[in-house]
Structure formats: structure tokens, C-alpha cells
Design an enzyme around this catalytic site. Structure first.
Site, short mmCIF file in Angstrom:
data_model
loop_
_atom_site.label_atom_id
_atom_site.label_comp_id
_atom_site.label_asym_id
_atom_site.label_seq_id
_atom_site.Cartn_x
_atom_site.Cartn_y
_atom_site.Cartn_z
N HIS A 19 -0.83 8.94 41.13
CA HIS A 19 -1.81 7.90 41.51
C HIS A 19 -3.14 8.57 41.94
O HIS A 19 -3.64 9.44 41.18
CB HIS A 19 -1.37 6.95 42.84
N HIS B 255 -2.87 5.54 31.70
CA HIS B 255 -2.66 4.64 32.53
C HIS B 255 -1.84 3.49 32.08
O HIS B 255 -1.46 3.01 31.05
CB HIS B 255 -4.30 4.03 32.73
N ASP C 24 -9.52 9.65 37.48
CA ASP C 24 -9.32 10.90 37.95
C ASP C 24 -9.82 12.32 37.22
O ASP C 24 -10.12 13.17 37.84
CB ASP C 24 -8.16 11.38 38.39
N1 COA Z 1 0.37 13.46 29.92
C1 COA Z 1 1.21 13.59 28.88
N2 COA Z 1 1.97 12.59 28.57
C2 COA Z 1 1.84 11.39 29.07
C3 COA Z 1 1.01 11.15 30.35
C4 COA Z 1 -0.04 12.27 30.57
N3 COA Z 1 -0.80 12.20 31.58
N4 COA Z 1 0.97 10.11 30.71
C5 COA Z 1 1.95 9.27 30.18
N5 COA Z 1 2.43 10.24 29.23
C6 COA Z 1 3.53 9.79 28.06
C7 COA Z 1 4.87 9.89 28.59
O1 COA Z 1 5.38 11.02 28.76
C8 COA Z 1 5.75 8.81 28.05
O2 COA Z 1 6.03 9.45 26.65
P1 COA Z 1 7.39 8.89 26.38
O3 COA Z 1 7.36 7.74 26.17
O4 COA Z 1 7.57 10.25 24.85
O5 COA Z 1 8.40 9.66 27.20
C9 COA Z 1 4.43 7.95 27.73
O6 COA Z 1 3.34 8.52 27.86
C10 COA Z 1 4.59 6.59 28.53
O7 COA Z 1 4.22 7.19 30.00
P2 COA Z 1 4.70 6.35 31.11
O8 COA Z 1 5.07 7.18 32.42
O9 COA Z 1 6.14 5.46 30.73
O10 COA Z 1 3.77 5.40 31.60
P3 COA Z 1 3.37 4.74 32.86
O11 COA Z 1 2.88 3.40 32.63
O12 COA Z 1 4.56 4.71 33.90
O13 COA Z 1 2.43 5.84 33.63
C11 COA Z 1 0.76 7.11 34.70
C12 COA Z 1 1.19 5.83 33.92
C13 COA Z 1 -0.85 6.84 35.11
C14 COA Z 1 1.64 7.22 35.63
C15 COA Z 1 1.12 8.28 33.59
O14 COA Z 1 0.07 7.98 32.57
C16 COA Z 1 0.52 9.61 34.30
O15 COA Z 1 1.37 10.07 34.90
N6 COA Z 1 -0.61 10.01 34.12
C17 COA Z 1 -0.89 11.47 34.71
C18 COA Z 1 -1.30 10.92 36.27
C19 COA Z 1 -2.55 10.52 36.40
O16 COA Z 1 -3.54 10.84 36.17
N7 COA Z 1 -2.59 9.43 37.21
C20 COA Z 1 -3.82 8.84 38.02
C21 COA Z 1 -3.84 7.39 37.35
S1 COA Z 1 -5.35 6.46 37.71
#
Ligand code: COA
Length: 380
Positions: A226, A266, A317
Site C-alpha cells: 500500500h 493496482h 507511488d
Molecule cells: N510487479 C510485478 N508483478 C506484479 C506486480 C508488480 N508490481 N503487481 C502485480 N504483479 C503480478 C503478480 O505477480 C500476479 O502475477 P501472477 O498472476 O503471474 O501471479 C499478477 O500481477 C496479479 O497480482 P496480484 O497480486 O494478484 O494483484 P493484486 O490486485 O492483489 O495486487 C498490488 C495489487 C498493488 C498489491 C500489486 O500490484 C503490487 O504488489 N504492486 C506493488 C506494490 C505497490 O506499488 N503498491 C502501491 C499500490 S497504490
């Protein structure tokens, strides 16, 4: 009406679940649009100050000049911390995580507010202004104390952005710095039912108090999935710079190791986060102004590689990290600054929650063992 508890819906991470109705902000994840109470974020970032946005989120409409003056004066007059909270900051280890410090100090603020447990709408509004006025003072005071300086007393004049930069650095910020920081605050003020806002509403829905709810929200924002992501983005940019690495190779190597690239992806946006687009332009301007073009170049190389390799776009971010860094802010203060602004949204959501409260209480599917019986302890 059918009893919904008889036909529960299962959604891991509550993905796709509508938990409540809100009039505060709406996100169109397909179009990449963010709207606060009917106003597009691009319009607000270009034409409204943070204080105007605070008024909008708390009250439903943009203020008149007189309404804005009243809010601004109220925030200006509430900035000083109770002496015991300042003492607490002085006693905090310099090495503490600034988000843990803000979380602890906000919880402590509740101890010195006579209205902490007064739940009238008027008292809740007063507490919302106190929190928004005092959180910047907590962040700036801790930053100064840990680097061996005396905290700078808050001004009872100027904007939130100006006063925060002044308290942090002990000198008046330039007009451009104030305006850039103000835009960042506008962009982070609210964002639907994100994890920390949901946390604040869950706590509020038990009819607990505003300090408890905002303390919990800060804990949720701290996580790297987050608000903690902006600090991690800066770590990555600094790492690339120190290693003299090619940003595209650096990203590909991390992806090959199944690592996440912070600042991308996201739950709701399936295209570019509109806040990232605004911040990208700010980073471009700042990097040219400050002769620090490398931060923009690294960022764009990472962005292009993530698009090619994963089809993913940046979130808020990603570009806020280099914006704050070029403004001379410490990377571990990036997430507290996010908290400073998001206090607006957390408190607006709490006011909304309490205007028509219903306990937020989902269920879990039990997948553990069944049918066991207790063996006397001597026989286990
Ligand atoms: N880098 C690389 N791969 C990513 C990624 C990232 N930042 N974010 C998601 N993915 C990939 C995951 O590995 C997953 O791949 P898979 O299906 O092959 O396992 C797929 O994309 C879906 O990810 P998931 O974690 O299920 O999506 P989510 O909706 O639960 O997660 C976030 C959303 C924001 C938590 C996620 O995108 C993330 O961890 N981002 C990085 C942290 C970040 O920037 N957070 C700020 C948000 S405003």
C-alpha cells in the site's frame, strides 16, 4: 429481503466486492479516472488547493472564500502538539520507522483530547481538523529530532504545504516547492475503499473513536503493498544509480527472480493511474529544473520495461517517490507524507460511516480440522 448471510459470496482479498456506498471518490479503473465528489482529479490538481479539497471531501462541495478562510484558520490554530506528545517524540529511538512513530503519536494524541470519546458529528469534525493539523507537526518534529535539531514550532499562518516544509527544513519554502507539494497532497487525499480507508471504516463501524480508526489506518498504509511502496520505489532508483545499472536490465532481472516492481500494478486500475500521469509531468519538470534528469530517465526506462514485459502501468507511488526526493525529502518520510494527506480521506470516510453506521463484519470460510476431541494434557 433474502438473508444475505445464508448465501455468502467468497472473494479472496474482497476483490470485486462492494462493501458499502460512498459519495466521496470514484475510480474508473478501465478509463484511468479518479473523481472526488464529482470533480475530476486533473481539474482539482490544476485548479484547487489542498485546503479546498479538504473542504470538498469533508463537506460535499468546494468552499466559498469565507468557508475556506474559516477552515484554513481552524487548521492553522490547531497545529501545535500537546507537550507530552512532543516529549514522546523526543524519547523515541532515532532509528524508529517514521510510520511507526506517526502511528504511535496519533494514538497518543487521543489521550490528550478531551473530546476523544465524544461521538457527536460536531466533535468528530473538530477531531478531524485537529488530526489533519497535527500530523504534519508530528512528522516534521520527529524528522528534526532524529537528526539532532530542535523541532520548529508550527506557524499560525500559511497553507498546510508551506507550513510542513517550513517546519521540516527550518526555512521558508519557495513558491514552486509549496505548489508542487500542495499538488501531491491533493492527489493523495482520497482513493475509494483502499486498504487503509477500509481499515478506518471497519474500526469506525464498531463505534470506536476517530483516533483509534486513524491509528489503525496508518498501520495499514505502512505496508509495502500500500503506501509503503513509494519508499521502496526510491530504494530501487537509488540502487540503480549506485550500481550504475541499466534500468531495463535491472527490472528484467528482478522479474526473472519473481520479484515485484514497486509502484506498478493496482487492484482497480487496469490502465495508467491518473495521479501517476500528473506526477510524471512534475518529475519531468523538476528533473530539468534541478539538473537531475537521471531520475526521470530511469523512471521512464522502468515504465517502458514494465509495459513491455508485464503490460503493467505505474500507480501513484511510482512518480511520487522521485518528486519528493528531488524536493530534498528523506525517502522514509514519503509514506508519512502520504498519511498526512490521506488523513483527509480517512476522516471523511469516518464521518460518512457514522452518518449511517452498519457494523462491517464479513465471514471466513472455515477450512481447518473438524471432529477432534480433547486428550488430557498428560497424554499428549
Ligand atoms: N510487479 C510485478 N508483478 C506484479 C506486480 C508488480 N508490481 N503487481 C502485480 N504483479 C503480478 C503478480 O505477480 C500476479 O502475477 P501472477 O498472476 O503471474 O501471479 C499478477 O500481477 C496479479 O497480482 P496480484 O497480486 O494478484 O494483484 P493484486 O490486485 O492483489 O495486487 C498490488 C495489487 C498493488 C498489491 C500489486 O500490484 C503490487 O504488489 N504492486 C506493488 C506494490 C505497490 O506499488 N503498491 C502501491 C499500490 S497504490
Amino acid at each position: 429481503m433474502a438473508d444475505q448471510s445464508d448465501t455468502p459470496i467468497k472473494a479472496r482479498g474482497l476483490e470485486g466486492v462492494i462493501a458499502l456506498e460512498s459519495e466521496l471518490s470514484s475510480i474508473d479503473g478501465q478509463q484511468g479516472e479518479l473523481v472526488y465528489r464529482g470533480y475530476n482529479i486533473n481539474d482539482l490538481a490544476a485548479n484547487a488547493s489542498f485546503e479546498e479539497v479538504v473542504y470538498l471531501l469533508w463537506n460535499g462541495e468546494l468552499p466559498t472564500e469565507a468557508q475556506l478562510d474559516t477552515l484554513t484558520e481552524r487548521l492553522q490554530s490547531e497545529r501545535a502538539l500537546p507537550a507530552p506528545v512532543l516529549d514522546l517524540l523526543r524519547a523515541t529511538p532515532d532509528t524508529a520507522h517514521p510510520m511507526a512513530v506517526v502511528r504511535t503519536a496519533v494514538s497518543a494524541l487521543g489521550l490528550y483530547d478531551d473530546e476523544a470519546d465524544t461521538a457527536t458529528p460536531e466533535a468528530n469534525r473538530r477531531k478531524a481538523s485537529r488530526l489533519l493539523a497535527q500530523i504534519p507537526t508530528i512528522i516534521a518534529a520527529f524528522s528534526r529530532i532524529r537528526s539532532g535539531h530542535e523541532p520548529v514550532e508550527p506557524l499560525d499562518t500559511h497553507s498546510t504545504a508551506y507550513n510542513f516544509l517550513y517546519m521540516l527544513n527550518g526555512e521558508a519554502p519557495g513558491e514552486a516547492a509549496e505548489r508542487t507539494f500542495d499538488v501531491c497532497l491533493v492527489l493523495h487525499a482520497d482513493h475509494g475503499l483502499n486498504a487503509s480507508t477500509f481499515t478506518s471504516r471497519v474500526i469506525g463501524s464498531t463505534l470506536s473513536d476517530m483516533y483509534s480508526a486513524v491509528t489503525g489506518a496508518i498501520g495499514a498504509l505502512k505496508g509495502p503493498l500500500h503506501g509503503g511502496a513509494n519508499r521502496e520505489v526510491m530504494r530501487m532508483l537509488l540502487d540503480i544509480d549506485e550500481q550504475g545499472a541499466d534500468p531495463a536490465d535491472y527490472v528484467r532481472e528482478r522479474l526473472a527472480n519473481k520479484e515485484r516492481i514497486m509502484g506498478f500494478g493496482h487492484r482497480v486500475y487496469k490502465t495508467m493511474d491518473p495521479r501517476a500521469a500528473i506526477l510524471r509531468d512534475l518529475v519531468k519538470d523538476l528533473s530539468e529544473e534541478r539538473d537531475a534528469r537521471k531520475w526521470y530517465d530511469y523512471s521512464m526506462a522502468i515504465l517502458n520495461t514494465m509495459k513491455e514485459e508485464k503490460g503493467m502501468d505505474p500507480n501513484v507511488d511510482f512518480f511520487s517517490a522521485s518528486t519528493y526526493y528531488m524536493m530534498g525529502l528523506d525517502p522514509d518520510l514519503f509514506t508519512p507524507i502520504f498519511a498526512l494527506s490521506r488523513t483527509t480521506g480517512w476522516t471523511a470516510h469516518l464521518l460518512e460511516q457514522w452518518s449511517d453506521n452498519r457494523l462491517i463484519r464479513p465471514r471466513a470460510e472455515y477450512v481447518g480440522a473438524t471432529g477432534k476431541s480433547v486428550t488430557p494434557i498428560s497424554e499428549r
